[in-house]
Design an enzyme around this catalytic site. Structure first.
Site, PDB file in Angstrom:
ATOM      1  N   ARG A  31       0.834  -1.206   0.000  1.00  0.00           N
ATOM      2  CA  ARG A  31       0.000   0.000   0.000  1.00  0.00           C
ATOM      3  C   ARG A  31       0.868   1.255   0.000  1.00  0.00           C
ATOM      4  O   ARG A  31       0.538   2.270  -0.620  1.00  0.00           O
ATOM      5  CB  ARG A  31      -0.933  -0.004   1.214  1.00  0.00           C
ATOM      6  CG  ARG A  31      -2.087   1.018   1.119  1.00  0.00           C
ATOM      7  CD  ARG A  31      -1.736   2.370   1.651  1.00  0.00           C
ATOM      8  NE  ARG A  31      -1.213   2.280   2.995  1.00  0.00           N
ATOM      9  CZ  ARG A  31      -0.303   3.091   3.478  1.00  0.00           C
ATOM     10  NH1 ARG A  31       0.190   4.069   2.752  1.00  0.00           N
ATOM     11  NH2 ARG A  31       0.142   2.944   4.715  1.00  0.00           N
ATOM     12  N   PHE A  58       9.230  10.643  -3.956  1.00  0.00           N
ATOM     13  CA  PHE A  58       8.943  11.942  -3.344  1.00  0.00           C
ATOM     14  C   PHE A  58      10.042  12.191  -2.321  1.00  0.00           C
ATOM     15  O   PHE A  58      10.061  11.568  -1.267  1.00  0.00           O
ATOM     16  CB  PHE A  58       7.562  11.891  -2.689  1.00  0.00           C
ATOM     17  CG  PHE A  58       7.074  13.180  -2.079  1.00  0.00           C
ATOM     18  CD1 PHE A  58       6.391  14.115  -2.847  1.00  0.00           C
ATOM     19  CD2 PHE A  58       7.260  13.439  -0.726  1.00  0.00           C
ATOM     20  CE1 PHE A  58       5.906  15.287  -2.280  1.00  0.00           C
ATOM     21  CE2 PHE A  58       6.782  14.602  -0.151  1.00  0.00           C
ATOM     22  CZ  PHE A  58       6.099  15.530  -0.928  1.00  0.00           C
ATOM     23  N   GLY A  59      10.964  13.094  -2.627  1.00  0.00           N
ATOM     24  CA  GLY A  59      12.142  13.281  -1.800  1.00  0.00           C
ATOM     25  C   GLY A  59      12.045  14.475  -0.880  1.00  0.00           C
ATOM     26  O   GLY A  59      12.486  15.582  -1.238  1.00  0.00           O
ATOM     27  N   TRP A  70      14.753   7.681   3.821  1.00  0.00           N
ATOM     28  CA  TRP A  70      13.418   7.068   3.907  1.00  0.00           C
ATOM     29  C   TRP A  70      12.548   7.516   2.734  1.00  0.00           C
ATOM     30  O   TRP A  70      11.405   7.916   2.910  1.00  0.00           O
ATOM     31  CB  TRP A  70      12.746   7.348   5.253  1.00  0.00           C
ATOM     32  CG  TRP A  70      13.492   6.768   6.403  1.00  0.00           C
ATOM     33  CD1 TRP A  70      14.111   7.424   7.406  1.00  0.00           C
ATOM     34  CD2 TRP A  70      13.719   5.359   6.658  1.00  0.00           C
ATOM     35  NE1 TRP A  70      14.718   6.541   8.272  1.00  0.00           N
ATOM     36  CE2 TRP A  70      14.492   5.268   7.827  1.00  0.00           C
ATOM     37  CE3 TRP A  70      13.352   4.183   5.993  1.00  0.00           C
ATOM     38  CZ2 TRP A  70      14.904   4.057   8.368  1.00  0.00           C
ATOM     39  CZ3 TRP A  70      13.762   2.977   6.524  1.00  0.00           C
ATOM     40  CH2 TRP A  70      14.514   2.905   7.701  1.00  0.00           C
ATOM     41  N   ILE A  71      13.108   7.403   1.548  1.00  0.00           N
ATOM     42  CA  ILE A  71      12.411   7.805   0.334  1.00  0.00           C
ATOM     43  C   ILE A  71      11.981   6.550  -0.424  1.00  0.00           C
ATOM     44  O   ILE A  71      12.814   5.775  -0.883  1.00  0.00           O
ATOM     45  CB  ILE A  71      13.312   8.681  -0.559  1.00  0.00           C
ATOM     46  CG1 ILE A  71      13.913   9.841   0.260  1.00  0.00           C
ATOM     47  CG2 ILE A  71      12.526   9.183  -1.753  1.00  0.00           C
ATOM     48  CD1 ILE A  71      12.893  10.714   0.957  1.00  0.00           C
ATOM     49  N   PHE A  91       3.570  19.676   2.151  1.00  0.00           N
ATOM     50  CA  PHE A  91       2.607  19.268   3.173  1.00  0.00           C
ATOM     51  C   PHE A  91       1.257  18.904   2.551  1.00  0.00           C
ATOM     52  O   PHE A  91       0.569  18.000   3.030  1.00  0.00           O
ATOM     53  CB  PHE A  91       2.411  20.378   4.207  1.00  0.00           C
ATOM     54  CG  PHE A  91       3.514  20.454   5.232  1.00  0.00           C
ATOM     55  CD1 PHE A  91       4.410  19.414   5.395  1.00  0.00           C
ATOM     56  CD2 PHE A  91       3.649  21.572   6.040  1.00  0.00           C
ATOM     57  CE1 PHE A  91       5.431  19.480   6.329  1.00  0.00           C
ATOM     58  CE2 PHE A  91       4.661  21.651   6.990  1.00  0.00           C
ATOM     59  CZ  PHE A  91       5.550  20.600   7.134  1.00  0.00           C
ATOM     60  N   ASN A  97      -0.567  15.297   3.023  1.00  0.00           N
ATOM     61  CA  ASN A  97      -1.936  15.099   3.515  1.00  0.00           C
ATOM     62  C   ASN A  97      -2.720  14.139   2.639  1.00  0.00           C
ATOM     63  O   ASN A  97      -3.596  13.430   3.123  1.00  0.00           O
ATOM     64  CB  ASN A  97      -2.648  16.443   3.640  1.00  0.00           C
ATOM     65  CG  ASN A  97      -2.369  17.105   4.975  1.00  0.00           C
ATOM     66  OD1 ASN A  97      -2.442  16.475   6.025  1.00  0.00           O
ATOM     67  ND2 ASN A  97      -2.016  18.371   4.933  1.00  0.00           N
ATOM     68  N   GLU A 146       4.754   9.848   7.588  1.00  0.00           N
ATOM     69  CA  GLU A 146       3.661  10.809   7.318  1.00  0.00           C
ATOM     70  C   GLU A 146       3.155  11.465   8.600  1.00  0.00           C
ATOM     71  O   GLU A 146       1.978  11.776   8.745  1.00  0.00           O
ATOM     72  CB  GLU A 146       2.484  10.135   6.584  1.00  0.00           C
ATOM     73  CG  GLU A 146       2.864   9.238   5.435  1.00  0.00           C
ATOM     74  CD  GLU A 146       3.502   9.968   4.272  1.00  0.00           C
ATOM     75  OE1 GLU A 146       3.719  11.191   4.393  1.00  0.00           O
ATOM     76  OE2 GLU A 146       3.782   9.328   3.258  1.00  0.00           O
ATOM     77  N   PHE A 194       4.611  23.247  18.521  1.00  0.00           N
ATOM     78  CA  PHE A 194       5.686  22.471  17.915  1.00  0.00           C
ATOM     79  C   PHE A 194       7.033  22.960  18.448  1.00  0.00           C
ATOM     80  O   PHE A 194       7.223  24.152  18.652  1.00  0.00           O
ATOM     81  CB  PHE A 194       5.652  22.617  16.387  1.00  0.00           C
ATOM     82  CG  PHE A 194       4.459  21.938  15.779  1.00  0.00           C
ATOM     83  CD1 PHE A 194       4.502  20.593  15.431  1.00  0.00           C
ATOM     84  CD2 PHE A 194       3.277  22.636  15.568  1.00  0.00           C
ATOM     85  CE1 PHE A 194       3.399  19.968  14.862  1.00  0.00           C
ATOM     86  CE2 PHE A 194       2.169  22.025  15.004  1.00  0.00           C
ATOM     87  CZ  PHE A 194       2.230  20.691  14.657  1.00  0.00           C
TER      88      PHE A 194
END
Length: 387
Positions: A93, A132-133, A165-166, A240, A244, A367, A387
């Site tokens: 997935r 998506f880097g 982690w790409i 971002f 999403n 994510e 944050f």
């Protein structure tokens, strides 16, 4: 006569005929193509890349986008496909998400018409794979610490930096790299992987998501033409928005993993006997199964609600965080409880539960971690960013 999970809560009662067709198509693909090979793929630490063109063939990549040969399906339909794929394995997935929501999503949302025409049809068919880097080794949940740079040199852009982690980068033909320009503004660039100075290396020592492909990327004086930049992307809000899309799919997907675990536990409760009777005849086991099913049903209803909001154009960042935080957290709890019901055999590959448990730990992290989504929701409630 026993009642299956699908019968007790039948999502078909709440979706359109077209959405149900997408779900059943994805379920057949998962059960006939992915399930027979996924345990060995997990053992071999190998993404079944040979299946990706078949995913493109039935139209799941970028399926909720319009034009460019894409299917224009609803967000709910996409969620149902994500759920069926993750019922087989979270890693597969994830490939759907990286290709369809992140890489294609970035080009679809922010690319020029030329970039869209060049890449989206081939990516939709699964003939071109994308990545998506964004994430960097030092950055993690704080992409604003981005060190990857993009500077102008005449009529070219020159990129330098590292990503970690790409997904899919070692098999991709193209990717979207996010970098800070000379003014410190985050910009997106379409980067063909054959470009000199681009290097992707698979991360091999994973104990989770083993049937998937995550990589490290090194960019050493990668030279790109001026029109490689995504014209519509300026600032962190652009990546971002892509994230999403992926987070939305996760809210659906993890319910597939939870369902797979529940099905294994229910079947085992009917067939495994202790003290002269099936363990499913014990009140404590029935109570555990009931509690898990209630959380699964709530998660499904939440995902469906988010899907309807998304299709209406009303889904907010905070609402997506509610879905990602709750559904991943509950799926992990369900997987752990199901493992317990299966006893010692639950840690073996005779059942998918331990594999789902391990995979879901990665889904919990990527994510947006639990903590990040708690802070997003807290900001929505208080109006104060913590944050």
């Amino acid at each position: 006569m026993t009642t299956t999970i699908d019968q007790l809560f039948n999502v078909a009662d709440f979706v359109t005929e077209e959405e149900r067709e997408w779900q059943l198509k994805a379920r057949e693909f998962a059960q006939t193509k992915i399930n027979p090979i996924i345990d060995q793929a997990f053992e071999d630490r190998r993404l079944p890349v040979e299946l990706l063109p078949e995913v493109g063939e039935f139209g799941a990549f970028g399926m909720y986008m319009n034009g460019y040969g894409l299917r224009g399906a609803s967000s709910v339909a996409y969620g149902l496909v994500a759920m069926e794929f993750e019922a087989a394995d979270s890693g597969f997935r994830t490939a759907l998400s990286v290709q369809g929501s992140l890489a294609m999503g970035a080009i679809y949302k922010f690319g020029s018409e030329e970039q869209k025409q060049q890449w989206l049809p081939a990516m939709g068919r699964g003939e071109a794979i994308g990545f998506f880097g964004l994430t960097e080794p030092q950055g993690g949940s704080d992409p604003n610490t981005m060190l990857t740079s993009a500077r102008r040199d005449g009529d070219q852009w020159v990129l330098n930096g590292k990503k970690r982690w790409i997904g899919l980068a070692t098999i991709a033909q193209v990717g979207v790299i996010w970098a800070k320009d000379e003014e410190g503004v985050v910009r997106g660039f379409v980067v063909p992987t054959e470009t000199e100075g681009f290097k992707a290396t698979a991360i091999e020592n994973k104990l989770s998501m083993r049937a998937s492909l995550q990589t490290e990327i090194e960019l050493t004086d990668v030279r790109l033409p001026a029109d490689a930049i995504l014209p519509g992307a300026k600032g962190l809000s652009a990546p971002f928005k892509c994230l999403n899309e992926a987070r939305y799919g996760i809210a659906w997907g993890v319910m597939g993993a939870a369902r797979s675990c529940l099905e294994a536990a229910v079947e085992r409760s009917q067939t495994r006997e202790v003290f002269g009777a099936p363990i499913g005849s014990k009140q404590i086991i029935q109570a555990q199964l009931a509690d898990m099913f209630v959380e699964y049903e709530k998660g499904m209803l939440l995902a469906l609600h988010l899907g309807r909001l998304k299709d209406a154009g009303n889904l907010t960042y905070g609402q997506i965080s509610v879905g990602k935080l709750n559904n991943v957290r509950e799926a992990i709890k369900i997987a752990g409880q199901c493992r317990s019901i299966l006893g010692g055999d639950g840690i073996t590959s005779d059942f998918p539960v331990m594999r789902h448990m391990a995979n879901l730990e990665s889904v919990r992290t990527y994510e947006g971690t639990d903590e990040v989504h708690q802070l997003v929701i807290g900001r929505e409630l208080t109006g104060i960013a913590a944050f």
